[in-house]
Design a protein around this motif. Structure first.
Motif, PDB file in Angstrom:
ATOM      1  N   LYS A  39       0.824  -1.202   0.000  1.00 22.06           N
ATOM      2  CA  LYS A  39       0.000   0.000   0.000  1.00 22.06           C
ATOM      3  C   LYS A  39       0.867   1.265   0.000  1.00 22.06           C
ATOM      4  CE  LYS A  39      -4.142   1.756   2.292  1.00 22.06           C
ATOM      5  NZ  LYS A  39      -5.090   1.462   1.196  1.00 22.06           N
ATOM      6  N   LEU A  42       2.495   1.725  -3.452  1.00 19.62           N
ATOM      7  CA  LEU A  42       1.529   2.290  -4.399  1.00 19.62           C
ATOM      8  C   LEU A  42       1.347   3.790  -4.155  1.00 19.62           C
ATOM      9  CD1 LEU A  42      -1.023  -0.643  -4.385  1.00 19.62           C
ATOM     10  CD2 LEU A  42      -0.033   0.352  -6.457  1.00 19.62           C
ATOM     11  N   ALA A  43       1.297   4.180  -2.885  1.00 21.12           N
ATOM     12  CA  ALA A  43       1.146   5.607  -2.559  1.00 21.12           C
ATOM     13  C   ALA A  43       2.376   6.395  -3.010  1.00 21.12           C
ATOM     14  CB  ALA A  43       0.911   5.780  -1.059  1.00 21.12           C
ATOM     15  N   ALA A  46       2.135   6.910  -6.695  1.00 18.84           N
ATOM     16  CA  ALA A  46       1.092   7.887  -7.030  1.00 18.84           C
ATOM     17  C   ALA A  46       1.479   9.321  -6.690  1.00 18.84           C
ATOM     18  CB  ALA A  46      -0.205   7.516  -6.310  1.00 18.84           C
TER      19      ALA A  46
ATOM     20  N   LEU B  64      -1.174  -0.367  -9.773  1.00 17.32           N
ATOM     21  CA  LEU B  64       0.081   0.296 -10.150  1.00 17.32           C
ATOM     22  C   LEU B  64      -0.145   1.222 -11.342  1.00 17.32           C
ATOM     23  CD1 LEU B  64       2.483  -2.763  -9.760  1.00 17.32           C
ATOM     24  CD2 LEU B  64       2.699  -0.606  -8.492  1.00 17.32           C
ATOM     25  N   ALA B  67      -1.853   4.317 -10.109  1.00 20.85           N
ATOM     26  CA  ALA B  67      -0.894   5.121  -9.340  1.00 20.85           C
ATOM     27  C   ALA B  67       0.026   5.902 -10.276  1.00 20.85           C
ATOM     28  CB  ALA B  67      -0.086   4.215  -8.408  1.00 20.85           C
ATOM     29  N   ARG B  70      -1.790   8.837 -11.834  1.00 21.30           N
ATOM     30  CA  ARG B  70      -1.895   9.931 -10.854  1.00 21.30           C
ATOM     31  C   ARG B  70      -0.584  10.705 -10.779  1.00 21.30           C
ATOM     32  NH1 ARG B  70      -3.520   7.365  -5.328  1.00 21.30           N
ATOM     33  NH2 ARG B  70      -3.575   9.549  -4.669  1.00 21.30           N
ATOM     34  N   GLU B  93      -6.427  12.553 -10.915  1.00 18.90           N
ATOM     35  CA  GLU B  93      -6.035  12.315  -9.528  1.00 18.90           C
ATOM     36  C   GLU B  93      -7.212  11.759  -8.719  1.00 18.90           C
ATOM     37  OE1 GLU B  93      -3.643  12.025  -7.544  1.00 18.90           O
ATOM     38  OE2 GLU B  93      -4.667  12.196  -5.614  1.00 18.90           O
ATOM     39  N   LYS B  97      -7.405   7.832  -7.633  1.00 14.21           N
ATOM     40  CA  LYS B  97      -7.298   7.467  -6.221  1.00 14.21           C
ATOM     41  C   LYS B  97      -8.366   6.442  -5.844  1.00 14.21           C
ATOM     42  CE  LYS B  97      -6.722   9.634  -1.721  1.00 14.21           C
ATOM     43  NZ  LYS B  97      -6.760  10.895  -0.959  1.00 14.21           N
ATOM     44  N   GLN B 100      -7.545   3.061  -7.655  1.00 10.51           N
ATOM     45  CA  GLN B 100      -6.403   2.421  -7.002  1.00 10.51           C
ATOM     46  C   GLN B 100      -6.819   1.784  -5.673  1.00 10.51           C
ATOM     47  OE1 GLN B 100      -2.938   5.018  -6.566  1.00 10.51           O
ATOM     48  NE2 GLN B 100      -2.364   3.941  -4.699  1.00 10.51           N
ATOM     49  N   GLU B 104      -6.715  -2.162  -4.780  1.00  7.21           N
ATOM     50  CA  GLU B 104      -5.940  -2.661  -3.633  1.00  7.21           C
ATOM     51  C   GLU B 104      -6.773  -3.668  -2.838  1.00  7.21           C
ATOM     52  OE1 GLU B 104      -4.557   0.670  -1.286  1.00  7.21           O
ATOM     53  OE2 GLU B 104      -3.396   1.467  -2.959  1.00  7.21           O
TER      54      GLU B 104
END
Lengths: 238, 238
Positions: A39, A42-43, A46, B64, B67, B70, B93, B97, B100, B104
């Protein structure tokens, strides 16, 4: 982010919000795959910072491919009906483990290589001597930023070969898993090839450039051949 | 592992080394992406257990992709030359979000759906009543094991649309990153479609099956169209 080329208007708009070349500053530690949850990774992708970007994600896709091939082989080992292919299955596991491990490292190395390009770009350039040193540093950084995705490509072509072997020899109930391994290796190869190309465009050493371009072409051609054949086996199996 | 079909010899060789349907036993907690490092997740994929398998990995590939889109949008926001596309960038974005985040969750849900199929298969079948209950449970589990990759497909087609938007509107220095987003979304869609197909083959409800098959075809067709157009833009930009 595979390269730091000048934009159409000669600016580097990507720099405007990035006072430092990485999340932790130049030369600082890069957050590694050992310490980052899925997680969090992935953040980090992004986030509006250039690393980790497409190069790191391509290496991760290759590592996921190798991991799936190992699974498909592992689910067949020691099972009735797979006695005759035990050595092939063991080879998928052994080679897959090495490839996966190296690609895991390349996730981080790709980010570092990009950051080196940025660091070189920011070297002083007020004297002739400084300018020459900066050009040398940038050229070295671009070579590294080409070598990393080129190694990703090499390993992902191997991962694609393993995926093909796993669909042919591995557990037949896991054919869709082997198919995902094929698809991800192909994507990783193509993604890494674009990063090679974009960084090669900044390299002045023509021998280095033409050698690397030739290798990229060879690997793309090889990937097409294996990928085509491997997906034909998947279609046959499903 | 997308399905638990009978092997060519009528056996389930995949079960022989798996006394329980998951690493933690039936109904036990599934290791989630919040708690698992990238390295641990890769090791869990590589392990000779059916989950996490190609379905989870396809959902991760889609996450991915979202992400990266974004990031490509985020690297353009607020920069000179991108003022005219601020609302499109904000939309990439915002939507990215959400997509994504849902993908997840599907990484784990895919593993759970597969484990439900196995759990249903292991229900007792000594009486007529037990056999009927087992068939019902298996059919419900197969429907869930189809719905999960079908949702992955839907979201990954959206991720592919975002990748296309990011290559058109996002930071032009990040075109290779957008290209990786395109490639991964395409792989995720194709991978998830195979998991749909393989589970649909076990579903007896013809209406459910034909509706799902039709949706899979539509999504694959849409993905081909967007993917083709998006990669043409990448080629133009590089």
């Amino acid at each position: 982010m595979g390269a730091a080329r000048r934009g159409p208007r000669g600016r580097h708009p990507i720099f405007q919000a990035r006072p430092v070349p990485s999340r932790t500053g130049p030369g600082g530690p890069v957050v590694g795959v050992k310490d980052t949850t899925v997680k969090e990774f992935l953040a980090a992708v992004a986030a509006p910072t250039a690393t980790p970007g497409g190069g790191s994600v391509s290496a991760l896709a290759g590592a996921l491919s190798a991991a799936l091939s190992r699974m498909v082989a592992g689910l067949a080992r020691g099972k009735a009906g797979y006695e005759g292919v035990e050595s092939e299955l063991a080879q998928i596991e052994d080679r897959g483990k090495v490839i996966q491990g190296r690609l895991e490292a390349l996730i981080d190395e790709d980010a570092r290589a990009y950051e080196s390009v940025i660091a070189a770009m920011r070297l002083p350039k007020s004297s002739e001597k400084e300018r020459a040193a900066r050009v040398d540093a940038m050229q070295a950084a671009y070579r590294k930023a080409t070598d990393v995705p080129l190694e990703t490509m090499e390993l992902c072509v191997e991962a694609l070969e393993l995926a093909e072997a796993s669909v042919k020899k591995g557990n037949r109930n896991a054919t869709t898993d082997a198919a995902v391994a094929i698809l991800l290796a192909e994507s990783a190869i193509r993604g890494a090839s674009l990063n090679c190309a974009v960084n090669l465009a900044s390299i002045r050493d023509e021998t280095f450039r033409s050698n690397a371009e030739e290798r990229v072409e060879q690997l793309l051609k090889r990937a097409d051949e294996i990928g085509h054949e491997a997906m034909a086996v998947v279609t046959e199996r499903l």
